[in-house]
Design a protein around this motif. Structure first.
Motif, PDB file in Angstrom:
ATOM      1  N   PHE A  71       0.811  -1.218   0.000  1.00  0.00           N
ATOM      2  CA  PHE A  71       0.000   0.000   0.000  1.00  0.00           C
ATOM      3  C   PHE A  71       0.845   1.269   0.000  1.00  0.00           C
ATOM      4  O   PHE A  71       0.468   2.275   0.583  1.00  0.00           O
ATOM      5  N   ALA A  72       1.991   1.198  -0.645  1.00  0.00           N
ATOM      6  CA  ALA A  72       2.876   2.366  -0.708  1.00  0.00           C
ATOM      7  C   ALA A  72       2.523   3.212  -1.927  1.00  0.00           C
ATOM      8  O   ALA A  72       2.135   2.705  -2.969  1.00  0.00           O
TER       9      ALA A  72
ATOM     10  N   LEU B  33      -9.858   4.075 -12.444  1.00  0.00           N
ATOM     11  CA  LEU B  33      -8.729   4.994 -12.356  1.00  0.00           C
ATOM     12  C   LEU B  33      -8.921   5.980 -11.203  1.00  0.00           C
ATOM     13  O   LEU B  33      -8.024   6.170 -10.373  1.00  0.00           O
ATOM     14  N   ALA B  34     -10.102   6.585 -11.138  1.00  0.00           N
ATOM     15  CA  ALA B  34     -10.371   7.555 -10.074  1.00  0.00           C
ATOM     16  C   ALA B  34     -10.354   6.890  -8.695  1.00  0.00           C
ATOM     17  O   ALA B  34      -9.726   7.391  -7.757  1.00  0.00           O
ATOM     18  N   ALA B  35     -11.019   5.746  -8.573  1.00  0.00           N
ATOM     19  CA  ALA B  35     -11.078   5.067  -7.277  1.00  0.00           C
ATOM     20  C   ALA B  35      -9.716   4.532  -6.864  1.00  0.00           C
ATOM     21  O   ALA B  35      -9.336   4.603  -5.694  1.00  0.00           O
ATOM     22  N   GLY B  36      -8.965   3.992  -7.816  1.00  0.00           N
ATOM     23  CA  GLY B  36      -7.646   3.458  -7.492  1.00  0.00           C
ATOM     24  C   GLY B  36      -6.688   4.537  -7.029  1.00  0.00           C
ATOM     25  O   GLY B  36      -5.981   4.368  -6.040  1.00  0.00           O
TER      26      GLY B  36
ATOM     27  N   ASN C 166      -5.249   7.815  -0.001  1.00  0.00           N
ATOM     28  CA  ASN C 166      -5.845   7.835   1.331  1.00  0.00           C
ATOM     29  C   ASN C 166      -5.688   6.551   2.125  1.00  0.00           C
ATOM     30  O   ASN C 166      -6.024   6.525   3.299  1.00  0.00           O
ATOM     31  N   MET C 167      -5.203   5.494   1.520  1.00  0.00           N
ATOM     32  CA  MET C 167      -5.144   4.216   2.219  1.00  0.00           C
ATOM     33  C   MET C 167      -3.828   4.062   2.970  1.00  0.00           C
ATOM     34  O   MET C 167      -2.778   4.420   2.474  1.00  0.00           O
TER      35      MET C 167
END
Length: 108
Positions: free
Chosen positions: A22-23, A77-80, A86-87
């Motif tokens: 998650f980097a 694309l937007a969600a990723g 933010n993750m």
């Protein structure tokens, strides 16, 4: 109701990006952009193939640039990218357990 394939796309996004810990780096961003671009191009190819199969003339003015698969690609694309910004990585398993975990585990 959310369509099942969108749910599976979200789950597979989490699983595929988990191996990057998650980097926020160039490799994860490139993977998200590449997958979205590939989905968009597959959607466009399907539309072009449909026009070719029906024998209609290839006219860019009547081509749908935002079909279903193309919209899914843009949303991915937007969600990723939003998720990448933010993750945070999930905490390791022992931190999730309460501090009294050994006591109640021993009592059981």
């Amino acid at each position: 109701e959310i369509p099942f394939f969108l749910f599976i796309m979200g789950v597979s996004t989490y699983i595929s990006l988990r191996k990057y810990n998650f980097a926020w780096n160039r490799q994860t961003v490139w993977k998200i952009v590449r997958r979205a671009l590939l989905l968009y191009l597959i959607g466009m190819a399907m539309r072009w193939y449909g026009k070719w199969w029906n024998g209609t003339q290839w006219d860019f003015s009547t081509l749908r640039y935002f079909g279903v698969l193309q919209r899914i690609a843009l949303c991915y694309l937007a969600a990723g990218l939003f998720a990448r910004m933010n993750m945070k990585p999930p905490p390791p398993a022992p931190e999730i357990l309460p501090p009294v975990a050994p006591a109640w585990m021993a009592a059981a």
